[in-house]
Design an enzyme around this catalytic site. Structure first.
Site, short mmCIF file in Angstrom:
data_model
loop_
_atom_site.label_atom_id
_atom_site.label_comp_id
_atom_site.label_asym_id
_atom_site.label_seq_id
_atom_site.Cartn_x
_atom_site.Cartn_y
_atom_site.Cartn_z
N HIS A 1 -11.45 -19.94 2.30
CA HIS A 1 -12.42 -20.22 3.36
C HIS A 1 -12.53 -21.71 3.67
O HIS A 1 -13.19 -22.11 4.61
CB HIS A 1 -13.80 -19.64 2.97
CG HIS A 1 -14.59 -19.17 4.15
ND1 HIS A 1 -14.33 -19.58 5.45
CD2 HIS A 1 -15.64 -18.31 4.25
CE1 HIS A 1 -15.18 -19.01 6.28
NE2 HIS A 1 -15.99 -18.22 5.58
N SER B 1 -1.10 -6.83 -2.82
CA SER B 1 -1.29 -6.17 -4.11
C SER B 1 -1.59 -4.69 -3.86
O SER B 1 -2.67 -4.36 -3.39
CB SER B 1 -2.45 -6.86 -4.84
OG SER B 1 -2.80 -6.13 -5.98
N ASP C 1 -10.96 -19.30 8.76
CA ASP C 1 -12.27 -18.70 9.05
C ASP C 1 -12.15 -17.18 9.13
O ASP C 1 -11.06 -16.62 9.25
CB ASP C 1 -12.88 -19.29 10.33
CG ASP C 1 -11.92 -19.22 11.50
OD1 ASP C 1 -11.29 -18.15 11.67
OD2 ASP C 1 -11.77 -20.21 12.23
N ARG D 1 7.56 7.86 7.33
CA ARG D 1 8.21 7.62 6.04
C ARG D 1 8.85 8.90 5.51
O ARG D 1 9.94 8.88 4.94
CB ARG D 1 7.20 7.07 5.02
CG ARG D 1 7.91 6.65 3.72
CD ARG D 1 6.95 6.16 2.68
NE ARG D 1 6.29 7.25 2.00
CZ ARG D 1 6.49 7.59 0.72
NH1 ARG D 1 7.35 6.92 -0.01
NH2 ARG D 1 5.85 8.59 0.17
N1 CAO Z 1 -1.48 5.23 -1.85
C1 CAO Z 1 -0.86 6.38 -2.08
N2 CAO Z 1 0.41 6.48 -2.53
C2 CAO Z 1 1.04 5.32 -2.78
C3 CAO Z 1 0.46 4.08 -2.57
C4 CAO Z 1 -0.86 4.04 -2.07
N3 CAO Z 1 -1.48 2.90 -1.84
N4 CAO Z 1 1.33 3.13 -2.91
C5 CAO Z 1 2.43 3.76 -3.32
N5 CAO Z 1 2.26 5.06 -3.23
C6 CAO Z 1 3.26 6.08 -3.57
C7 CAO Z 1 4.61 5.62 -3.12
O1 CAO Z 1 4.81 5.88 -1.76
C8 CAO Z 1 5.49 6.44 -4.03
O2 CAO Z 1 5.49 7.78 -3.58
P1 CAO Z 1 6.86 8.64 -3.47
O3 CAO Z 1 7.26 8.88 -4.87
O4 CAO Z 1 6.46 9.82 -2.68
O5 CAO Z 1 7.85 7.78 -2.73
C9 CAO Z 1 4.74 6.39 -5.33
O6 CAO Z 1 3.38 6.11 -4.98
C10 CAO Z 1 5.23 5.34 -6.30
O7 CAO Z 1 5.39 4.12 -5.63
P2 CAO Z 1 5.74 2.79 -6.44
O8 CAO Z 1 4.53 2.27 -7.11
O9 CAO Z 1 6.93 3.01 -7.31
O10 CAO Z 1 6.27 1.80 -5.30
P3 CAO Z 1 5.48 0.92 -4.27
O11 CAO Z 1 6.55 0.23 -3.49
O12 CAO Z 1 4.50 1.67 -3.51
O13 CAO Z 1 4.73 -0.18 -5.16
C11 CAO Z 1 4.46 -1.92 -6.73
C12 CAO Z 1 5.44 -1.10 -5.89
C13 CAO Z 1 5.25 -2.92 -7.52
C14 CAO Z 1 3.49 -2.65 -5.83
C15 CAO Z 1 3.65 -0.98 -7.66
O14 CAO Z 1 4.52 -0.24 -8.45
C16 CAO Z 1 2.67 -1.70 -8.55
O15 CAO Z 1 3.02 -2.30 -9.56
N6 CAO Z 1 1.38 -1.63 -8.20
C17 CAO Z 1 0.30 -2.21 -8.99
C18 CAO Z 1 -0.07 -3.55 -8.41
C19 CAO Z 1 -1.19 -4.18 -9.22
O16 CAO Z 1 -1.25 -4.07 -10.43
N7 CAO Z 1 -2.11 -4.84 -8.52
C20 CAO Z 1 -3.23 -5.48 -9.14
C21 CAO Z 1 -2.98 -6.96 -9.16
S1 CAO Z 1 -4.36 -7.84 -9.73
O17 CAO Z 1 -4.35 -7.52 -11.31
#
Ligand code: CAO
Length: 452
Positions: A422, A369, A426, A261
């Site tokens: 489930h 997620s 499985d 990346r």
């Molecule tokens: N571990 C470490 N770094 C991470 C990461 C992870 N799991 N996921 C993303 N990053 C990094 C990205 O690579 C990016 O780094 P750079 O600036 O170096 O490129 C930075 O964090 C910001 O990423 P982002 O969040 O803007 O983009 P994304 O595509 O990784 O994620 C999205 C998009 C929509 C999934 C995220 O913004 C989000 O909303 N996450 C929360 C989801 C959530 O609330 N889940 C719970 C649901 S149940 O209530």
């Protein structure tokens, strides 16, 4: 580039992202008459919406198709546009109040209507039979105001366009195709291939510092109604917990992917796209779903039938100011990683502007997620019915691990937590799917072999 020179108009229209809806209006508006502008049936069974923003105030002059307000249902944000030229006399709601379908939204003192400006949804018109190309007199021409506007802006008579929607409804695509035929433009295979938005603002992933001023303690309880996306969460999650969940966790070594990346990020950035890890996670999931289609399925309410979905419309749990929403990237099985990133950028832009529409928020078949973008290592994700599986991703952390020679190296480790229905899936299937997904991510070059 998919559009020939000279077809800039088509390009402009195709990139239009606002989702507009029709409004129930009196057909007999005369000059100076006050018309009650009612909120129409938005579809999807939506009966009420929250008024999020007014674009007009009392006394403002509006023209047809001017934006009146932004409303949010439990499924989407919708821009309501004026159907008349006139002056706004009354707004029926304050911000954040609930507006009901079929009830007045604003009063407009209208100017006279021209014949051609009547709402085509209600007006008997002349349409074409798709097969015989003969005109059928007296049939209604069905189209939303947004489509009507497109037609009007491009001097296209709706009666000359063949509608490909339900009951012959004329869709935006029909207008674009009609226009393309006239101009000789080649339309892009899907809008997401050409929409290039600036990359979303980087998220603040720093550990929050405790705020210096503590919140004022009133000592009083506060009760407020659940609205918008929160209301949707009540419905979906209550239904979800009737599903017996099977949970499965593993760790994934993303050392190679992190390097890859880093190499690809500046290239994507030069093309105007922010490349995060998500497009890789989605593509690897889609490649896994090709082998284990039962995870990309849905079951009916009584769990009597299972439908294996042809499209991999992978939902992404998105944390927005309006709450949790899950837009999906359509047809991941035929998208490149760059195309997935492009679409994800678009969804994030729309999500942060509160402008995701029904098209983006419905039709998901599997969900990821990425809670790790905020923090955390493990999660216990809840399935989004009628889907049957979901994965939650933890934060990528630098941790010591052993290589095959038994030497310690600095690995980039991420935990994944899967939940599956489930009743139909499985544990062994989840484990095999997860192993495959993990192997694609641990050896990203493997993905090249299987990319379409
Ligand atoms: N571990 C470490 N770094 C991470 C990461 C992870 N799991 N996921 C993303 N990053 C990094 C990205 O690579 C990016 O780094 P750079 O600036 O170096 O490129 C930075 O964090 C910001 O990423 P982002 O969040 O803007 O983009 P994304 O595509 O990784 O994620 C999205 C998009 C929509 C999934 C995220 O913004 C989000 O909303 N996450 C929360 C989801 C959530 O609330 N889940 C719970 C649901 S149940 O209530």
């Amino acid at each position: 580039m998919f559009v020939k020179p000279g077809a800039a108009k088509v390009e402009k229209i195709a990139s239009e992202t606002h989702f507009l809806t029709s409004v129930v209006m009196s057909r007999l508006a005369l000059h100076g008459q006050i018309v009650q502008f009612k909120l129409s049936d938005i579809g999807e069974g939506i009966r009420e919406v929250t008024v999020k923003e007014w674009y007009v105030k009392e006394g403002d002059t509006v023209s047809q198709f001017d934006s009146i307000c932004e409303v949010q249902s439990d499924k989407a944000s919708v821009t309501i546009t004026s159907r008349y030229d006139g002056v706004i006399k009354k707004l029926y709601y304050n911000l954040d109040e609930i507006a009901y379908v079929g009830k007045p939204l604003v009063d407009i003192e209208t100017e006279a209507l021209k014949d051609s400006e009547e709402d085509v949804v209600e007006t008997p018109a002349v349409s074409h039979d798709e097969h015989t190309h003969q005109e059928i007199k007296g049939q209604k021409t069905l189209a939303t105001p947004a489509v009507r506007r497109l037609a009007m802006e491009n001097n296209i008579k709706l009666s000359e366009v063949v509608g490909s929607g339900k009951d012959g409804r004329i869709l935006k695509e029909d207008i674009l195709n009609y226009l393309a035929k006239q101009t000789g433009a080649i339309l892009p295979p899907s809008p997401k291939a050409e929409i290039v938005l600036p990359p979303p603002k980087p998220k603040d992933r720093t550990i929050p510092i405790p705020i210096s001023k503590p919140p004022v303690l009133t000592g009083k309880d506060r009760t407020e109604p659940l609205k918008g996306f929160h209301k949707a969460m009540v419905k979906t999650m209550t239904a979800a917990l009737k599903i017996p969940h099977f949970g499965y966790c593993d760790e994934v070594d993303l050392t190679e992917l992190v390097k890859l990346r880093e190499e690809l990020k500046p290239i994507a950035f030069a093309r105007g796209i922010k490349l995060s890890f998500m497009p890789f996670f989605l593509k690897a999931a889609s490649l896994g779903l090709l082998q284990f289609p039962i995870l990309n399925a849905s079951v009916d309410e009584d769990c009597q039938n299972i439908t294996y979905k042809a499209s991999h419309n992978i939902g992404i749990a998105m944390d927005t100011e309006q709450g949790l929403i899950v837009p999906n990237v359509k047809n991941v099985q035929i998208c490149s990683i760059f195309e997935i990133a492009t679409e994800l950028n678009r969804l994030q832009e729309l999500g942060s502007a509160g402008q995701l529409g029904t098209a983006e928020l419905t039709g998901g078949t599997f969900t990821l997620s990425n809670i790790g973008s905020i923090g955390g290592t493990y999660a216990k994700p809840v399935i989004l019915p009628p889907e049957v599986a979901i994965g939650a991703l933890g934060s990528i952390k630098s941790l010591p691990r052993f290589n095959q020679k038994g030497e310690v190296y600095k690995a980039q480790i991420m935990n994944v937590s899967w939940s599956a229905d489930h009743r139909v899936i499985d544990g062994a299937t989840v484990s095999r799917f997860s192993n495959l997904w993990k192997s694609y991510l641990e050896n990203p070059a493997f993905m090249l072999l299987d990319l379409k």
